[in-house]
Design an enzyme around this catalytic site. Structure first.
Site, mmCIF file in Angstrom:
data_model
loop_
_atom_site.group_PDB
_atom_site.id
_atom_site.type_symbol
_atom_site.label_atom_id
_atom_site.label_comp_id
_atom_site.label_asym_id
_atom_site.label_seq_id
_atom_site.Cartn_x
_atom_site.Cartn_y
_atom_site.Cartn_z
ATOM 1 N N ALA A 1 1.678 1.814 -1.105
ATOM 2 C CA ALA A 1 1.749 2.283 -2.488
ATOM 3 C C ALA A 1 1.770 3.809 -2.507
ATOM 4 C CB ALA A 1 0.536 1.772 -3.254
ATOM 5 N N GLY B 1 2.233 -2.647 0.291
ATOM 6 C CA GLY B 1 3.427 -2.943 -0.494
ATOM 7 C C GLY B 1 4.696 -2.897 0.342
ATOM 8 N N GLU C 1 4.986 -6.178 1.828
ATOM 9 C CA GLU C 1 5.320 -7.148 0.772
ATOM 10 C C GLU C 1 6.815 -7.082 0.432
ATOM 11 O OE1 GLU C 1 2.009 -5.809 -1.752
ATOM 12 O OE2 GLU C 1 1.354 -7.899 -1.796
ATOM 13 N N GLU D 1 -5.011 -3.382 2.411
ATOM 14 C CA GLU D 1 -5.579 -3.178 1.066
ATOM 15 C C GLU D 1 -7.101 -3.308 1.016
ATOM 16 O OE1 GLU D 1 -2.773 -4.649 1.697
ATOM 17 O OE2 GLU D 1 -1.279 -4.127 0.184
#
Ligand code: NAD
Length: 686
Positions: free
Chosen positions: A61, A100, A103, A123
């Protein structure tokens, strides 16, 4: 432009270029969605490669968006859009695919990687869980057991391991872009694999969830995110995709607003800022390519290993030939331990050991860039060492002392070119502990101070600048911790109840267990020195324990008793009797766990505030880093200063006022009262 698209025959190459780490900013998220739309509409394109410019794949992120309301397009929608693309997307991974970034890769039909890449979902280290399908797609791709490890542990895996898990489809040796285009050319036109979101989770082994829950809970202690991450993987394994996604998102949003996540974000930013303090901006550090350590005892051996681990050649100087052998054996013991624990292979240990040259004369140091002194804590011994170094070393060689309590200004008296002298205070064991207090003297040149920070970066340490006072930042606060622990046992608590309360607060061990482990004699020595200076350190019980040579585990007893060969602390009748004598005439009361923690932690905050006001520490966050990385203060509490601010400084002042009215702590200092009125420690900065 954060995203550019190139065509290589029928393969489109989408290149992300968002330096420094290709973080998933709002602009990048939007650009990815736009790229899918554009390439879906392009009939000439049969497959797509997603690759990143610079040193890494999408590493997570955007930290600038941390703690702010998310802006569309939201990441789960971006990943879904890539997964739903009409052409197969191939993620081409180098560097790290984290959070992310991974992901996004899970939204692709395939993942290829260079062997040096790493992939992970870190995370939980920020007190949250993946929020864009990480916990939901991963078990569908690699099975629940492997997903649990990746998601709850937060540690990335290397590309080879990822390939074994089925997380990576192919490793690409050589040029990643060319290899990924060739891979995409091969798969174009072949049946596209079922999107991960539509796959069925492989069945779990019996008892998996119960075993995982116990293991994760034991490791996380009071940290919330790892268990919530586990719950999300479990839900993902038992429920349909859509409801699992909803559950994950709900947990993600809830944790993002939690106190633990705020504390962990605070530490994350403090750690990022620490190696490059603004006051040293633009200053070129003196280069350090070789090092020497004087003294091969506990600290010297650990420092030598830390320097070798960073690739520096090391000379280790001791007093005589026998001491040299002992010093080298101390370093070897460190590497033997690392091999035994599977941290490094034997060949690496041998290579590092071969880079340590032992000697009992200083002649080898004539061209050394950095010398760190770690001899006995005695100013005359240290001064004699630096007098010799002044004669032998190059005038620009950096000279450092690892003293814990002596005044570096005083040690450096008589050093030639004193501008190259500073304190580098390592913590024991020095090859493990992350903290490095960097202590300039009145004469230290900026480029020498900068060299200290550069060295910390090289060694993978967290540097904190500390001013000169008794104990610098960390040990000065430690003295308050210990005095408070004594006040508690003199007013009705027991050593065991104090230690249990501090463990419950989140420390790895309590103050009495820690003293028994480290030895009571060092602090006794410091108190003697302080009394000689006219100070009045408070340690009536510890003084009596030292008088009867109860120095801790090394003398078979300290605050606790120990059975031979057993490090388990057992409450001691002898110590209880001494405490009772010293407590005579003092009011006794019952102590709840939370009150004990307050009576220890809040006076630490009070002392830390003085440290800040005196500019011994430049930032409250630096004090947090010192306590977290040097003394085991729980990271998820953000360090003592963050903890106090989160608690409310007015409440902290109120508790300290009550404790001091009962004679159980010093009153809150003026700075703390001022910070409380202003609503934070930033009022004291500058
Ligand atoms: P130690 O007693 O284990 O080691 C000191 C070593 O220095 C011994 O091996 C000794 O032979 C050697 N030595 C003494 N005089 C010497 C000389 N003139 N030339 C070369 N070698 C000499 O002590 P330690 O625990 O390693 O502490 C060393 C320094 O580090 C002290 O200043 C101490 O305050 C500081 N320190 C200690 C700790 C800790 O936890 N032990 C933590 C931080 C800093």
């Amino acid at each position: 432009m954060t995203v550019t698209i190139a065509r290589e025959d029928t393969v489109a190459v989408v290149t992300v270029d968002n330096p420094p780490v290709n973080a998933l900013s709002q602009a990048l998220r939007q650009a990815l969605v736009d790229a899918v739309a554009e390439l879906d509409a392009d009939a000439a394109v049969r497959a797509v490669v997603l690759i990143c410019a610079g040193r890494t794949f999408i590493a997570g992120a955007d930290v600038n968006e941390f703690g702010k309301p998310p802006q569309p397009p939201h990441l789960p929608d971006v990943v879904a859009r890539i997964e739903g693309a009409r052409k197969p997307w191939v993620a081409a991974i180098h560097g790290s695919a984290l959070g992310g970034g991974l992901e996004v890769a899970l939204g692709c039909a395939y993942r290829v990687a260079v062997p040096s890449a790493s992939l992970g979902l870190p995370e939980v280290r920020l007190g949250i869980i993946p929020g864009a399908g990480g916990t939901v797609r991963l078990p569908r791709l690699i099975g629940p057991a492997a997903a649990v490890d990746l998601v709850t542990g937060g540690s990335p895996v290397g590309a080879r391991k990822a390939e074994g898990l089925g997380l990576v489809d192919a490793l690409i040796d050589g040029d990643l872009r060319a290899g990924a285009i060739a891979f995409a050319g091969d798969i174009a036109g072949k049946p596209v694999p079922q999107p991960i979101s539509e796959r069925v989770v492989p069945p779990v082994e019996a008892g998996l969830w119960e075993t995982a829950e116990k293991a994760v809970a034991a490791k996380a202690k009071r940290e919330v995110a790892p268990l919530r991450a586990l719950a999300s993987v479990r839900r993902a394994s038992e429920a349909d995709f859509a409801s699992a996604m909803a559950f994950e998102r709900e947990t993600f949003l809830e944790l993002r607003g939690s106190a633990q996540a705020a504390a962990l974000r605070h530490v994350f930013f403090a750690e990022r800022a620490a190696p490059r303090p603004p006051e040293l901006a633009g200053i070129t550090p003196r280069a350090i390519r070789s090092a020497a350590v004087i003294g091969g005892g506990t600290m010297g051996a650990g420092i030598a290993a830390a320097l070798r681990d960073a690739g520096l050649p090391v000379v280790l100087i001791e007093r005589d030939k026998d001491a040299v052998e002992r010093g080298l054996a101390n370093v070897r013991a460190i590497y033997d331990g690392s091999v035994k624990r599977n941290r490094i292979p034997q060949a690496v240990a041998d290579e590092r050991m071969a880079g340590v040259v032992g000697a009992d004369d200083y002649d080898l140091l004539a061209d050394t860039d950095l010398v760190i002194e770690a001899v006995f804590e005695d100013i005359d011994v240290k001064r004699a060492v630096f007098a010799r170094l002044s004669e032998i070393c190059r005038p620009d060689a950096v000279l450092a002392t690892n003293t814990s309590y002596l005044d570096p200004n005083a040690i450096s008296e008589g050093v030639r070119h004193p501008e190259r002298f500073l304190g580098l205070h390592f913590f024991s064991p020095a090859h493990v502990m992350k903290l490095l207090e960097i202590v300039p003297t009145d004469a230290t040149a900026p480029e020498v101070l900068a060299a200290g920070f550069a060295l910390a970066r090289q060694l993978g340490k967290i540097p904190v600048r500390a001013g000169i006072c008794d104990g610098f930042i960390g040990n000065r606060i430690l003295k308050v911790t210990r005095a408070q622990a004594e006040r508690l046992v003199l007013s009705g608590a027991t050593p065991a109840s104090v230690d249990a309360a501090m463990r419950a607060f989140g420390l790895p061990m309590g103050p009495f267990e820690a003293q028994d482990l480290g030895g009571l004699d060092i602090a006794a020595f410091q108190r003697k020195a302080a009394r000689a200076r006219g100070e009045t350190p408070f340690a009536p019980v510890a003084d009596r324990l030292c008088a009867i040579e109860r120095f801790g585990q090394k003398s078979a007893g300290g605050w606790y008793d120990y059975q031979p060969g057993d490090r388990t602390p057992k409450p001691s009748d002898a110590v209880a009797a001494i405490i009772a004598e010293e407590a005579a005439g003092r009011p006794q009361r019952r102590w709840e766990e939370a009150e004990i923690a307050d009576a220890i932690v809040l006076p630490m905050v009070n002392e830390a505030t003085r440290i800040l006001e005196e500019r011994v520490a430049l930032r409250a966050a630096d004090i947090d880093l010192v306590k977290i990385h040097g003394y085991g203060f729980p990271r998820w509490r953000g360090g003592p200063m963050h903890y106090a601010e989160a608690r409310g400084l007015a409440a902290v002042v109120a508790v300290l006022d009550r404790l001091s009215a009962d004679g159980l702590a010093e009153p809150p200092c003026e700075g703390l009262r001022r910070a409380a009125e202003a609503g934070g420690f930033s009022a004291l900065a500058g």
